[in-house]
Design an enzyme around this catalytic site. Structure first.
Site, PDB file in Angstrom:
ATOM      1  N   HIS A   1       2.991   2.412 -11.118  1.00  0.00           N
ATOM      2  CA  HIS A   1       2.302   2.130  -9.864  1.00  0.00           C
ATOM      3  C   HIS A   1       0.781   2.203  -9.984  1.00  0.00           C
ATOM      4  CE1 HIS A   1       6.134   4.392  -9.261  1.00  0.00           C
ATOM      5  NE2 HIS A   1       6.424   3.253  -8.666  1.00  0.00           N
TER       6      HIS A   1
ATOM      7  N   GLY B   1      -5.013   4.807   3.957  1.00  0.00           N
ATOM      8  CA  GLY B   1      -3.729   4.121   3.870  1.00  0.00           C
ATOM      9  C   GLY B   1      -3.900   2.666   3.483  1.00  0.00           C
TER      10      GLY B   1
ATOM     11  N   ARG C   1      -9.418  -0.826   3.151  1.00  0.00           N
ATOM     12  CA  ARG C   1     -10.401   0.188   3.497  1.00  0.00           C
ATOM     13  C   ARG C   1     -10.957   0.831   2.237  1.00  0.00           C
ATOM     14  NH1 ARG C   1      -7.979   4.288   7.287  1.00  0.00           N
ATOM     15  NH2 ARG C   1      -7.808   2.481   8.637  1.00  0.00           N
TER      16      ARG C   1
ATOM     17  N   ARG D   1       0.549  -3.861  -7.251  1.00  0.00           N
ATOM     18  CA  ARG D   1       1.129  -4.021  -5.911  1.00  0.00           C
ATOM     19  C   ARG D   1       0.068  -4.133  -4.819  1.00  0.00           C
ATOM     20  NH1 ARG D   1       6.796  -2.226  -5.295  1.00  0.00           N
ATOM     21  NH2 ARG D   1       7.646  -1.922  -7.385  1.00  0.00           N
TER      22      ARG D   1
ATOM     23  N   ARG E   1      -7.349  12.595   2.457  1.00  0.00           N
ATOM     24  CA  ARG E   1      -6.818  11.435   3.194  1.00  0.00           C
ATOM     25  C   ARG E   1      -7.784  11.084   4.309  1.00  0.00           C
ATOM     26  NH1 ARG E   1      -3.842   8.164   6.163  1.00  0.00           N
ATOM     27  NH2 ARG E   1      -2.982   8.796   8.176  1.00  0.00           N
TER      28      ARG E   1
ATOM     29  N   SER F   1      -6.170   6.717  10.233  1.00  0.00           N
ATOM     30  CA  SER F   1      -6.206   6.587  11.688  1.00  0.00           C
ATOM     31  C   SER F   1      -5.070   7.396  12.291  1.00  0.00           C
ATOM     32  CB  SER F   1      -6.085   5.121  12.093  1.00  0.00           C
ATOM     33  OG  SER F   1      -4.884   4.559  11.581  1.00  0.00           O
TER      34      SER F   1
ATOM     35  N   GLU G   1       1.402  10.308   7.149  1.00  0.00           N
ATOM     36  CA  GLU G   1       1.298  10.548   5.708  1.00  0.00           C
ATOM     37  C   GLU G   1       1.005  11.989   5.277  1.00  0.00           C
ATOM     38  OE1 GLU G   1       1.039   6.483   6.611  1.00  0.00           O
ATOM     39  OE2 GLU G   1      -0.563   7.873   7.143  1.00  0.00           O
TER      40      GLU G   1
ATOM     41  N   ASP H   1      -6.027   5.072  18.476  1.00  0.00           N
ATOM     42  CA  ASP H   1      -5.246   4.792  19.678  1.00  0.00           C
ATOM     43  C   ASP H   1      -5.174   6.066  20.518  1.00  0.00           C
ATOM     44  OD1 ASP H   1      -3.447   2.143  18.742  1.00  0.00           O
ATOM     45  OD2 ASP H   1      -3.844   3.553  17.106  1.00  0.00           O
TER      46      ASP H   1
ATOM     47  N   ARG I   1     -10.357  -0.732  12.295  1.00  0.00           N
ATOM     48  CA  ARG I   1      -9.694   0.303  11.500  1.00  0.00           C
ATOM     49  C   ARG I   1     -10.072   0.200  10.028  1.00  0.00           C
ATOM     50  NH1 ARG I   1      -3.693   1.047  14.198  1.00  0.00           N
ATOM     51  NH2 ARG I   1      -4.325   0.556  16.314  1.00  0.00           N
TER      52      ARG I   1
END
Length: 239
Positions: free
Chosen positions: A11, A27, A31, A50, A94, A97, A188, A211, A224
């Site tokens: 990965h 995430g 970004r 990926r 991390r 959002s 996450e 949100d 975002r």
């Protein structure tokens, strides 16, 4: 030999590019690309497997990496485990959002995730003889709060919900979590904090309110990716 030379997983394939001991983990891989191009000096891509883009560069003279993790605990847990255990990352931050569920919170407020409630069963693998308090690194948390205060950013420190469920059949679930003082919901942090705890490294989640769930307020997808710069600056200063 650079510490990551010849190391790779199915990965993450850095092709000899060093992954720094401190890494920012949004995430959204776009970004990560935005941060690398707008905040880091001399960024070099270390991963595109990926489409999960990762870069290493410098911020104020210190080497730092940034990489997307995808959505949900399984994706975060996979990438953070490999970064910690294969590539030697020591500080994982991390930046993501979240959906606010408290009345005193607004769009673009920042949340520092002190602790995590969850409906995930990720912790079962550790075969612990009881409940485990899933918490951030206090050193990173304390420093992040100090940075936010110095910059006069609106910040909330407390517990968040790390949920496996985006579309919940029980529409009263978040009301119950809100009554317990949970600030916001994301997907996450539980995997990140548990992986960090099991390996003895540091982790912190910094979130921007995208949100407000009960008020039906939301930011756009573009915002975002690019507009949450206050959160990014706090994370970079932690390096």
């Amino acid at each position: 030999m650079k510490k990551n030379e010849l190391k790779e997983t199915p990965h993450i394939k850095p092709n000899g590019v060093e992954i720094a001991e401190t890494i920012l983990l949004p995430g959204d891989p776009l970004r990560a690309k935005f941060i690398a191009e707008n905040f880091l000096e001399n960024p070099i891509m270390f991963n595109e497997v990926r489409g999960m883009l990762g870069y290493t560069g410098e911020y104020k003279g210190k080497k730092i990496s940034v990489m997307g993790t995808g959505m949900g605990t399984p994706s975060m847990a996979l990438y953070s485990w490999e970064l910690i255990n294969i590539f030697g990352v020591k500080n994982l931050i991390r930046i993501g959002s979240c959906g606010a569920i408290q009345d005193n919170m607004n769009l673009y407020d920042i949340v520092l995730a002190m602790g995590v409630a969850t409906d995930s069963n990720y912790a079962h693998q550790f075969n612990l003889p009881g409940q485990f308090p899933i918490t951030a690194s206090y050193q990173l948390l304390e420093k992040a709060k100090k940075i936010a205060d110095e910059k006069n950013y609106k910040v909330h420190v407390g517990n968040v919900l790390s949920s496996d469920i985006f579309y919940n059949a029980d529409q009263t679930a978040l009301e119950k979590w809100a009554k317990m003082g949970i600030l916001s919901v994301e997907m996450e942090t539980v995997g990140l904090y548990l992986n960090a705890a099991s390996a003895g490294v540091k982790a912190l989640t910094i979130l921007t309110v995208s949100d407000h769930i009960f008020r039906n307020e939301q930011t756009t997808q573009e915002e975002r990716q690019t507009a949450f710069t206050n959160m990014m600056e706090i994370a970079l200063e932690l390096a």
